[in-house]
Design a protein around this motif. Structure first.
Motif, PDB file in Angstrom:
ATOM      1  N   PRO A 277      16.484  29.378 -21.865  1.00  0.00           N
ATOM      2  CA  PRO A 277      17.218  29.315 -20.591  1.00  0.00           C
ATOM      3  C   PRO A 277      16.802  30.429 -19.630  1.00  0.00           C
ATOM      4  O   PRO A 277      16.745  31.595 -20.033  1.00  0.00           O
ATOM      5  CB  PRO A 277      18.675  29.501 -21.011  1.00  0.00           C
ATOM      6  N   PRO A 278      16.524  30.092 -18.376  1.00  0.00           N
ATOM      7  CA  PRO A 278      16.184  31.121 -17.389  1.00  0.00           C
ATOM      8  C   PRO A 278      17.415  31.913 -16.953  1.00  0.00           C
ATOM      9  O   PRO A 278      17.308  33.003 -16.407  1.00  0.00           O
ATOM     10  CB  PRO A 278      15.611  30.315 -16.220  1.00  0.00           C
ATOM     11  N   PHE A 279      18.586  31.321 -17.171  1.00  0.00           N
ATOM     12  CA  PHE A 279      19.852  32.012 -16.919  1.00  0.00           C
ATOM     13  C   PHE A 279      20.931  31.204 -17.654  1.00  0.00           C
ATOM     14  O   PHE A 279      20.679  30.066 -18.054  1.00  0.00           O
ATOM     15  CB  PHE A 279      20.183  32.090 -15.413  1.00  0.00           C
ATOM     16  N   PHE A 280      22.071  31.810 -17.840  1.00  0.00           N
ATOM     17  CA  PHE A 280      23.152  31.094 -18.518  1.00  0.00           C
ATOM     18  C   PHE A 280      24.197  30.672 -17.493  1.00  0.00           C
ATOM     19  O   PHE A 280      24.657  31.487 -16.689  1.00  0.00           O
ATOM     20  CB  PHE A 280      23.825  31.995 -19.564  1.00  0.00           C
ATOM     21  N   MET A 281      24.581  29.407 -17.513  1.00  0.00           N
ATOM     22  CA  MET A 281      25.684  28.982 -16.648  1.00  0.00           C
ATOM     23  C   MET A 281      27.001  29.380 -17.309  1.00  0.00           C
ATOM     24  O   MET A 281      27.096  29.444 -18.528  1.00  0.00           O
ATOM     25  CB  MET A 281      25.671  27.453 -16.469  1.00  0.00           C
ATOM     26  N   GLU A 282      27.987  29.652 -16.461  1.00  0.00           N
ATOM     27  CA  GLU A 282      29.317  29.965 -16.988  1.00  0.00           C
ATOM     28  C   GLU A 282      30.336  29.106 -16.269  1.00  0.00           C
ATOM     29  O   GLU A 282      30.160  28.802 -15.082  1.00  0.00           O
ATOM     30  CB  GLU A 282      29.652  31.435 -16.726  1.00  0.00           C
ATOM     31  N   LYS A 283      31.405  28.746 -16.974  1.00  0.00           N
ATOM     32  CA  LYS A 283      32.465  27.956 -16.352  1.00  0.00           C
ATOM     33  C   LYS A 283      33.022  28.706 -15.149  1.00  0.00           C
ATOM     34  O   LYS A 283      33.300  29.905 -15.227  1.00  0.00           O
ATOM     35  CB  LYS A 283      33.587  27.695 -17.363  1.00  0.00           C
ATOM     36  N   GLY A 284      33.150  28.014 -14.021  1.00  0.00           N
ATOM     37  CA  GLY A 284      33.694  28.642 -12.820  1.00  0.00           C
ATOM     38  C   GLY A 284      32.689  29.533 -12.090  1.00  0.00           C
ATOM     39  O   GLY A 284      33.023  30.154 -11.090  1.00  0.00           O
ATOM     40  N   GLY A 285      31.485  29.603 -12.592  1.00  0.00           N
ATOM     41  CA  GLY A 285      30.458  30.455 -11.981  1.00  0.00           C
ATOM     42  C   GLY A 285      29.679  29.714 -10.916  1.00  0.00           C
ATOM     43  O   GLY A 285      30.176  28.756 -10.303  1.00  0.00           O
ATOM     44  N   LYS A 286      28.446  30.129 -10.723  1.00  0.00           N
ATOM     45  CA  LYS A 286      27.633  29.522  -9.668  1.00  0.00           C
ATOM     46  C   LYS A 286      27.402  28.040  -9.947  1.00  0.00           C
ATOM     47  O   LYS A 286      27.447  27.594 -11.100  1.00  0.00           O
ATOM     48  CB  LYS A 286      26.304  30.257  -9.543  1.00  0.00           C
ATOM     49  N   LYS A 287      27.155  27.296  -8.859  1.00  0.00           N
ATOM     50  CA  LYS A 287      26.913  25.857  -9.020  1.00  0.00           C
ATOM     51  C   LYS A 287      25.413  25.606  -9.210  1.00  0.00           C
ATOM     52  O   LYS A 287      24.577  26.402  -8.788  1.00  0.00           O
ATOM     53  CB  LYS A 287      27.401  25.114  -7.774  1.00  0.00           C
ATOM     54  N   VAL A 288      25.105  24.478  -9.840  1.00  0.00           N
ATOM     55  CA  VAL A 288      23.698  24.135 -10.070  1.00  0.00           C
ATOM     56  C   VAL A 288      23.451  22.679  -9.680  1.00  0.00           C
ATOM     57  O   VAL A 288      24.233  21.791 -10.023  1.00  0.00           O
ATOM     58  CB  VAL A 288      23.311  24.350 -11.560  1.00  0.00           C
ATOM     59  N   ILE A 289      22.372  22.464  -8.925  1.00  0.00           N
ATOM     60  CA  ILE A 289      21.911  21.097  -8.651  1.00  0.00           C
ATOM     61  C   ILE A 289      20.689  20.865  -9.530  1.00  0.00           C
ATOM     62  O   ILE A 289      19.736  21.647  -9.489  1.00  0.00           O
ATOM     63  CB  ILE A 289      21.478  20.916  -7.173  1.00  0.00           C
ATOM     64  N   ASP A 299      24.515  21.228 -22.127  1.00  0.00           N
ATOM     65  CA  ASP A 299      24.510  22.244 -23.166  1.00  0.00           C
ATOM     66  C   ASP A 299      25.582  23.266 -22.787  1.00  0.00           C
ATOM     67  O   ASP A 299      25.998  23.321 -21.627  1.00  0.00           O
ATOM     68  CB  ASP A 299      23.103  22.887 -23.163  1.00  0.00           C
ATOM     69  N   ASP A 300      25.997  24.080 -23.749  1.00  0.00           N
ATOM     70  CA  ASP A 300      27.008  25.096 -23.433  1.00  0.00           C
ATOM     71  C   ASP A 300      26.568  26.012 -22.295  1.00  0.00           C
ATOM     72  O   ASP A 300      27.399  26.574 -21.589  1.00  0.00           O
ATOM     73  CB  ASP A 300      27.286  25.974 -24.670  1.00  0.00           C
ATOM     74  N   VAL A 301      25.226  26.184 -22.155  1.00  0.00           N
ATOM     75  CA  VAL A 301      24.750  27.100 -21.122  1.00  0.00           C
ATOM     76  C   VAL A 301      24.160  26.357 -19.916  1.00  0.00           C
ATOM     77  O   VAL A 301      23.601  26.965 -19.013  1.00  0.00           O
ATOM     78  CB  VAL A 301      23.696  28.090 -21.681  1.00  0.00           C
ATOM     79  N   TYR A 302      24.262  25.027 -19.925  1.00  0.00           N
ATOM     80  CA  TYR A 302      23.685  24.252 -18.816  1.00  0.00           C
ATOM     81  C   TYR A 302      24.489  22.978 -18.564  1.00  0.00           C
ATOM     82  O   TYR A 302      24.461  22.050 -19.382  1.00  0.00           O
ATOM     83  CB  TYR A 302      22.218  23.920 -19.134  1.00  0.00           C
ATOM     84  N   PHE A 303      25.229  22.941 -17.460  1.00  0.00           N
ATOM     85  CA  PHE A 303      26.070  21.768 -17.158  1.00  0.00           C
ATOM     86  C   PHE A 303      26.154  21.597 -15.631  1.00  0.00           C
ATOM     87  O   PHE A 303      27.204  21.798 -15.011  1.00  0.00           O
ATOM     88  CB  PHE A 303      27.475  21.925 -17.778  1.00  0.00           C
ATOM     89  N   PRO A 304      25.034  21.212 -15.001  1.00  0.00           N
ATOM     90  CA  PRO A 304      24.968  21.150 -13.536  1.00  0.00           C
ATOM     91  C   PRO A 304      26.066  20.278 -12.915  1.00  0.00           C
ATOM     92  O   PRO A 304      26.511  19.305 -13.528  1.00  0.00           O
ATOM     93  CB  PRO A 304      23.602  20.534 -13.271  1.00  0.00           C
ATOM     94  N   GLN A 305      26.441  20.647 -11.669  1.00  0.00           N
ATOM     95  CA  GLN A 305      27.495  19.906 -10.971  1.00  0.00           C
ATOM     96  C   GLN A 305      26.936  18.667 -10.273  1.00  0.00           C
ATOM     97  O   GLN A 305      27.681  17.774  -9.901  1.00  0.00           O
ATOM     98  CB  GLN A 305      28.174  20.806  -9.933  1.00  0.00           C
ATOM     99  N   LEU A 306      25.615  18.630 -10.053  1.00  0.00           N
ATOM    100  CA  LEU A 306      25.029  17.460  -9.393  1.00  0.00           C
ATOM    101  C   LEU A 306      23.652  17.154  -9.992  1.00  0.00           C
ATOM    102  O   LEU A 306      22.856  18.066 -10.215  1.00  0.00           O
ATOM    103  CB  LEU A 306      24.879  17.726  -7.880  1.00  0.00           C
TER     104      LEU A 306
END
Ligand code: TPP
Ligand code: MG
Length: 546
Positions: A277-289, A299-306
């Motif tokens: 992973p180049p970075f870890f997503m967190e719940k409520g954190g930055k959004k990802v397209i 994945d626990d560390v990757y769940f894009p919003q769009l």
């Protein structure tokens, strides 16, 4: 027509140029059918290397590379290469033999269920049970191997079927356009980018498979959005670009993560979770397209919003043409992080201590190679230094494996690259551990008359694991070994061995190796003493600029 003639004809119909591999007695009919074909057989010294070479051919051309083995032990040697292609999304067609299936020949001697073995690490794994099926099976296997997401396929041709005759005809290769993303998804992406305050663009593995570089460069130029990449996204957009921040070779706490942490939106183009992973997503954190040929694997560390699912370059072009630019957005923080990253990465570029620092090696190589020349890496701790510090000016100019991350693929991938692009300089960087995993292919490289530079980073250890061991606070244990004399070893293969005793001598050896014929192997003592203090300690302690 004989089944194996039909098979060769089907392969020719797919545009196959090379078959890499090692035949066994079960392939002798097939081998005989190759005699008059324009397909070239490239004989290797290990099936694994043949698989790595074929996968690299697929990676670089987008067309499946083909490899050949006998049954049982030959085919099982393909396993790591298959996983390499499958995880790395490289189109690969593996062909193997098998004992006769209609009648037992030698009991169960050498018989392994390779079709079953390959199932979890391929997209398609089948045995030919009737010569008449060969044309459709080959056509379908090639389609499957190439189609997004590309990967490995396995076809097994038993000895008795290989000797059959059939009047089946070859199928025409019918290409198809990749589907475009839905307009709603494009509109939503545009809206998210327009309303974000600090968007960042991430370029990942998928973007490197198609020519998306131009579309992405236009997007960056029009929007002024800063970008970073993953290891497999390196070079898609020229890393000398003024908006380039760096490569996320680590998942967290590297200097460029200051920028990632500050971003409120990541436009993630071509990333897929097979990469570290180049970075870890967190719940409520930055959004990802997520912009890719397929929707995001969650994945626990990757769940894009769009998800913007469809041909990547078309999606990017459509976004670029419709997006409105907000010049009031303040990207000065990203600019400061960019300066900071540059400052840290280049710190030891000129340090010419010997044994050599990986940082200095990176800088020497970058200076000596043109924008389209190719560096290939095996897997070791130097991969992190190259990924972070080596700037790629064009796509696929730093061939590394950040998917299976196997040792042993470095030299074969360099050989395949040089075979494909004889006019480009190709330098293969290997650890002493990884090099020894397929060093027998030096003979193949010499026989292929390749002009290749192979550099072995000699630390007499599995350095990467030593670095991790130190990072975990463990005692130095169980990872050191003794190397053969690599210069004599190279010479014995008909290659040219060199061993520098200073950074200056290395530099001139490299110059002459790059401009001369043949396979040149340089045994380079490497200094890994800063790995721990920089990669484990310094970057974690450095605080982000406010
Ligand atoms: C086939 C395989 N076996 C084991 C590993 C785990 N592994 C990753 S890097 C590494 C050590 C690499 O040593 P070397 O090639 O000498 O490179 P160095 O880090 O010393 O420069 C090991 C054992 C792996 N990635 N692939
Ligand atoms: Mg080593």
């Amino acid at each position: 027509m004989k089944a194996t003639d039909l098979m060769v004809k089907a392969l020719e119909n797919e545009g196959v140029e090379y078959i890499f591999g090692i035949p066994g007695e079960e392939n002798l009919d097939f081998l005989n059918s190759l005699v008059d074909s324009k397909i070239k057989l490239i004989l290797t010294r290990h099936e694994q290397a043949a698989g790595f070479m074929a996968a690299t051919y697929g990676r670089l051309t987008g067309k499946p590379g083909v490899c050949l083995s006998t049954l049982g032990p030959g085919a099982t040697n393909f396993v790591t290469a298959s996983a390499y292609a499958q995880l790395g999304a490289m189109p690969l067609v593996m062909l193997a033999g098998q004992k006769p299936i209609r009648k037992s020949k030698q009991g169960r001697f050498q018989i392994v269920d390779v079709v079953g073995l390959m199932k979890p690490i391929t997209k398609y794994s089948e045995q030919v049970v009737d010569a008449g099926n060969i044309p459709s099976m080959v056509r379908d296997a090639f389609r499957v191997a190439m189609e997004e997401r590309p990967g490995a396929v396995y076809i097994e041709l038993p000895e008795d079927i290989a000797a059959e005759y059939s009047d089946a005809e070859i199928f025409e290769v019918v290409d198809h356009r990749r589907p475009d993303a839905d307009e709603k998804a494009i509109q939503e992406a545009i809206a998210m980018i327009e309303t974000a305050e600090r968007p960042l663009l991430l370029i990942g593995a998928g973007a490197n498979r198609k020519t998306t570089g131009e579309a992405l460069t236009d997007f960056i130029d029009k929007t002024g959005i800063y970008f970073f990449n993953t290891q497999l996204g390196k070079g898609v957009v020229d890393e000398r670009h003024e908006k380039f921040i760096g490569t996320a070779a680590l998942s967290d706490h590297d200097f460029l993560h200051c920028a990632i942490d500050r971003a409120d939106l990541i436009i993630n183009v071509g990333h897929d979770v097979i990469e570290k992973p180049p970075f870890f997503m967190e719940k409520g954190g930055k959004k990802v397209i997520h912009v890719n040929f397929f929707a995001a694997h969650i994945d626990d560390v990757y769940f894009p919003q769009l998800n913007v699912v469809g041909d990547i370059s078309t999606s990017i072009k459509r976004m670029t043409s419709k997006i409105t630019i907000d010049t009031s957005r303040d990207f000065s923080y990203f600019e400061r992080v960019q300066d900071e990253v540059e400052h840290h990465l280049s710190k030891y570029f000129e340090d010419d201590r010997f044994p050599m620092l990986p940082q200095h090696l990176v800088s020497l190589l970058r200076d000596k190679l043109d924008s389209k020349d190719i560096v290939t890496l095996d897997n070791g701790v130097y991969k992190i230094w190259f990924a972070r510090n080596y700037k790629c000016y064009s796509p696929n100019t730093l061939l590394l494996d950040n998917a299976l991350a196997t040792m042993g693929a470095g030299l074969p991938s360099a050989m395949a690259a040089k075979q494909l692009y004889p006019d480009k300089k190709v330098v293969s960087i290997n650890g002493d551990g990884g090099f020894m995993m397929n060093s027998q292919e030096l003979e193949t490289a010499v026989r292929m008359k390749l002009d290749l530079v192979v550099i072995i980073l000699n630390d007499s250890a599995y350095g990467m694991i030593k670095w991790k061991q130190e990072g975990m606070g463990f005692k130095n244990f169980g990872l050191d070994y003794k190397n053969p004399d690599f210069v004599k070893y190279a010479d014995s293969f008909g290659a040219f061995g060199h061993r520098p005793t200073s950074a200056k001598e290395f530099s001139s050896m490299l110059d002459s190796a790059l401009s001369s014929k043949g396979v040149h192997l340089i045994d380079l003592p490497i200094d890994y003493s800063l790995n721990h203090s920089i990669l484990n300690v310094l970057i974690k302690e450095s605080s982000c600029i406010i």
